[in-house]
Design a protein around this motif. Structure first.
Motif, mmCIF file in Angstrom:
data_model
loop_
_atom_site.group_PDB
_atom_site.id
_atom_site.type_symbol
_atom_site.label_atom_id
_atom_site.label_comp_id
_atom_site.label_asym_id
_atom_site.label_seq_id
_atom_site.Cartn_x
_atom_site.Cartn_y
_atom_site.Cartn_z
ATOM 1 N N VAL A 256 25.342 -15.256 -6.453
ATOM 2 C CA VAL A 256 25.791 -14.484 -5.297
ATOM 3 C C VAL A 256 24.861 -14.826 -4.138
ATOM 4 N N PRO A 257 25.394 -15.054 -2.932
ATOM 5 C CA PRO A 257 24.505 -15.386 -1.806
ATOM 6 C C PRO A 257 23.453 -14.293 -1.627
ATOM 7 N N ARG A 258 22.194 -14.714 -1.529
ATOM 8 C CA ARG A 258 21.137 -13.709 -1.429
ATOM 9 C C ARG A 258 20.038 -14.084 -0.441
ATOM 10 N N LEU A 259 20.122 -15.288 0.134
ATOM 11 C CA LEU A 259 19.002 -15.794 0.934
ATOM 12 C C LEU A 259 18.642 -14.883 2.104
ATOM 13 N N ASP A 260 19.655 -14.406 2.848
ATOM 14 C CA ASP A 260 19.362 -13.567 4.021
ATOM 15 C C ASP A 260 18.658 -12.278 3.604
ATOM 16 N N TYR A 261 19.156 -11.662 2.524
ATOM 17 C CA TYR A 261 18.565 -10.432 1.993
ATOM 18 C C TYR A 261 17.130 -10.698 1.552
ATOM 19 N N TRP A 262 16.938 -11.800 0.806
ATOM 20 C CA TRP A 262 15.626 -12.159 0.266
ATOM 21 C C TRP A 262 14.601 -12.341 1.377
ATOM 22 N N LEU A 263 14.983 -13.114 2.395
ATOM 23 C CA LEU A 263 14.018 -13.441 3.457
ATOM 24 C C LEU A 263 13.710 -12.225 4.321
ATOM 25 N N ALA A 264 14.744 -11.403 4.588
ATOM 26 C CA ALA A 264 14.513 -10.185 5.379
ATOM 27 C C ALA A 264 13.570 -9.245 4.618
ATOM 28 N N TYR A 265 13.784 -9.130 3.316
ATOM 29 C CA TYR A 265 12.926 -8.284 2.463
ATOM 30 C C TYR A 265 11.483 -8.802 2.498
ATOM 31 N N GLU A 266 11.312 -10.115 2.341
ATOM 32 C CA GLU A 266 9.952 -10.677 2.356
ATOM 33 C C GLU A 266 9.259 -10.435 3.691
ATOM 34 N N ARG A 267 10.017 -10.546 4.797
ATOM 35 C CA ARG A 267 9.423 -10.296 6.122
ATOM 36 C C ARG A 267 8.892 -8.865 6.201
ATOM 37 N N ILE A 268 9.697 -7.915 5.702
ATOM 38 C CA ILE A 268 9.280 -6.503 5.721
ATOM 39 C C ILE A 268 8.049 -6.308 4.832
ATOM 40 N N MET A 269 8.070 -6.900 3.649
ATOM 41 C CA MET A 269 6.954 -6.744 2.711
ATOM 42 C C MET A 269 5.646 -7.290 3.307
ATOM 43 N N LYS A 270 5.739 -8.447 3.955
ATOM 44 C CA LYS A 270 4.532 -9.036 4.562
ATOM 45 C C LYS A 270 4.026 -8.155 5.707
ATOM 46 N N LYS A 271 4.964 -7.620 6.468
ATOM 47 C CA LYS A 271 4.601 -6.782 7.627
ATOM 48 C C LYS A 271 3.808 -5.548 7.195
ATOM 49 N N VAL A 272 4.145 -4.977 6.024
ATOM 50 C CA VAL A 272 3.477 -3.735 5.586
ATOM 51 C C VAL A 272 2.337 -4.006 4.587
ATOM 52 N N GLY A 273 1.873 -5.260 4.528
ATOM 53 C CA GLY A 273 0.704 -5.574 3.702
ATOM 54 C C GLY A 273 1.013 -5.766 2.229
ATOM 55 N N PRO B 53 0.850 -1.197 0.000
ATOM 56 C CA PRO B 53 0.000 0.000 0.000
ATOM 57 C C PRO B 53 0.887 1.248 0.000
ATOM 58 N N ILE B 54 0.544 2.206 -0.851
ATOM 59 C CA ILE B 54 1.429 3.342 -1.092
ATOM 60 C C ILE B 54 1.744 4.120 0.182
ATOM 61 N N GLU B 55 0.796 4.115 1.122
ATOM 62 C CA GLU B 55 1.022 4.885 2.358
ATOM 63 C C GLU B 55 2.114 4.259 3.245
ATOM 64 N N ASN B 56 2.522 3.019 2.922
ATOM 65 C CA ASN B 56 3.560 2.341 3.727
ATOM 66 C C ASN B 56 4.947 2.417 3.084
ATOM 67 N N THR B 57 5.084 3.231 2.034
ATOM 68 C CA THR B 57 6.352 3.306 1.301
ATOM 69 C C THR B 57 7.525 3.661 2.206
ATOM 70 N N ALA B 58 7.379 4.736 2.961
ATOM 71 C CA ALA B 58 8.503 5.206 3.794
ATOM 72 C C ALA B 58 8.866 4.168 4.852
ATOM 73 N N GLU B 59 7.847 3.611 5.496
ATOM 74 C CA GLU B 59 8.100 2.605 6.539
ATOM 75 C C GLU B 59 8.899 1.423 5.979
ATOM 76 N N ALA B 60 8.478 0.936 4.822
ATOM 77 C CA ALA B 60 9.137 -0.237 4.231
ATOM 78 C C ALA B 60 10.574 0.085 3.814
ATOM 79 N N MET B 61 10.774 1.238 3.177
ATOM 80 C CA MET B 61 12.126 1.627 2.737
ATOM 81 C C MET B 61 13.063 1.774 3.928
ATOM 82 N N LEU B 62 12.578 2.443 4.989
ATOM 83 C CA LEU B 62 13.437 2.672 6.156
ATOM 84 C C LEU B 62 13.705 1.365 6.911
#
Length: 441
Positions: A375-392, A313-322
């Motif tokens: 290139v190893p990416r699993l930690d980055y990928w999973l952390a990103y997905e956790r943030i994405m799920k958290k902000v809907g 949701p667009i209103e969560n842009t700043a939260e997700a980026m930070l």
């Protein structure tokens, strides 16, 4: 007339990150031949997957059954100049369609980054670009025809088979074989692109003003720094003018970068320096260019890469980026290649659109594969997905993700409705594959 299939074909997606060995590979030239393939599949109880440009960076196009490549069904069937609509066969590449439309003084109002994709593929996975006044690309479709598992052709639009139409606009390849697509076009237009340096804080603090200032606004964040490149694209009457330069675009922006990224696979912390250095080298000045719309909206993907791209949701842009920035600061061993590309899309009412009923921000993360090296990416990928799920968030259907049916039931209010339509059209699961099984079971 009998359609001929080939054995021993190996399919690989564009990034060479996923592949498969279909039992038979077909390249039909007409509807009758597609029907023959489905007849054969029904007789032999085989699964079928239709493919186009093969650009999806996931296994959504893979099958061990019958594969139908739609590339020979690529004709323009009708141009209606009064309504500014064009009807095409499903296998036409947008690259070719763009050129043909310009001959008629027409254009698509918005395009994804890549045009080596087919008309049916674009609506299969919900391709998007940027511009808060613009929806995902399927919102430009006004009608389509679909060949079902049973072998019948269904025409659908807003006024005919409307429920199926709303499902088919992001069809995941699981409702049938799309045969024709009718796009709503606009008069041909030119765009000016202006890119200039900024900071993450400035862009997030003034997001509304950026969205109002430019019709096609996006920005690139350079992880492990506060650096941002802001990109505006807007209607112009200026003659075409290019800022392209082989030395900077290729010698530095591709060959040197690929070499340094390869070195960084042995010295991961080098990525922090690479991101800052390349921002300074290539993105720290204002750059302007102008051209016909499709040449500005498209850009060249030079690197083979792994990507994830979720709509939030667009209103969560700043939260997700930070949150993403903080996660990288707290975990110095997790490295992130540049850029994180951030785009904005208008909400819609397409059942499985990641922008269903929500104006959205897409945050695209990337890990390149220098010289094909993973290139190893699993930690980055999973952390990103956790943030994405958290902000809907909801993942882009073409890109690899770890979501299952349970996730999709929570993300999509119309998920059950889509499932009911799919089960009615394809009760035996002819159009399923491993990717879709995770989605529906």
């Amino acid at each position: 007339m009998m359609v001929h299939g080939h054995k021993g074909f190996k399919f690989q997606n564009w990034a060479k990150t996923y592949g498969c060995h279909p039992e038979m590979y077909f390249q039909p030239t007409c509807v009758e031949e597609v029907k023959q393939v489905l007849d054969l599949a029904r007789q032999q109880n085989k699964r079928v997957k239709a493919i186009g440009g093969g650009h999806s960076p996931s296994d959504i196009a893979c099958t061990d059954g019958f594969m139908i490549h739609m590339g020979k069904m690529n004709r323009i069937l009708k141009v209606d100049k009064e309504k500014r609509q064009v009807t095409v066969e499903a296998g036409i590449l947008l690259r070719d369609l763009n050129v043909e439309l310009s001959k008629h003084g027409l254009a698509l109002a918005n395009l994804g980054a890549v045009s080596d994709v087919t008309a049916a593929g674009v609506i299969g996975t919900g391709t998007h670009n940027t511009g808060i006044k613009h929806g995902i690309l399927p919102t430009q479709v006004v009608a389509l025809s679909l060949l079902t598992a049973a072998g019948t052709v269904i025409e659908c639009s807003e006024t005919s088979n409307a429920d199926l139409f709303k499902a088919s606009l992001v069809h995941l390849g699981c409702l049938g074989i799309v045969l024709t697509v009718t796009f709503q076009c606009v008069p041909q237009f030119h765009l000016q692109e202006t890119s200039f340096p900024s900071t993450l804080k400035e862009v997030l603090d003034n997001l509304d003003s950026h969205l109002k200032k430019s019709e096609y606004f996006r920005f690139l964040w350079f992880p492990h720094s506060d650096n941002v490149s802001v990109i505006y694209q807007d209607h112009t009457n200026k003659p075409p003018a290019s800022a392209a330069n082989w030395f900077w675009d290729y010698a530095v922006g591709f060959y040197l970068l690929e070499f340094l990224l390869w070195v960084s696979t042995f010295l991961p912390r080098l990525v922090h320096w690479i991101n800052r250095f390349f921002f300074w080298l290539l993105f720290s000045n204002k750059v302007e260019s102008s051209d016909i719309s499709y040449k500005i909206l498209n850009y060249e993907c030079r690197f083979k890469q792994y990507v994830q791209d979720w709509a939030i949701p667009i209103e969560n842009t700043a939260e997700a980026m930070l949150d993403l920035k903080t996660m990288l600061e707290k975990n110095p061993k997790v490295v992130a290649h540049f850029p994180v590309e951030v785009r904005f899309v208008k909400g819609d009412d397409i059942l499985l659109s990641p922008c269903f009923q929500k104006d959205s921000c897409y945050m695209n993360i990337i890990m390149y594969r220098p010289y094909g090296k993973d290139v190893p990416r699993l930690d980055y990928w999973l952390a990103y997905e956790r943030i994405m799920k958290k902000v809907g968030g909801r993942p882009h259907w073409a890109k690899a993700h770890t979501c299952t049916r349970k996730d999709f039931e929570e993300m999509y209010p119309s998920f059950q409705k889509f499932c009911a339509i799919r089960e009615k059209l394809d009760p035996t699961g002819m159009f399923l594959n491993a990717y879709l099984e995770k989605v529906f079971y």
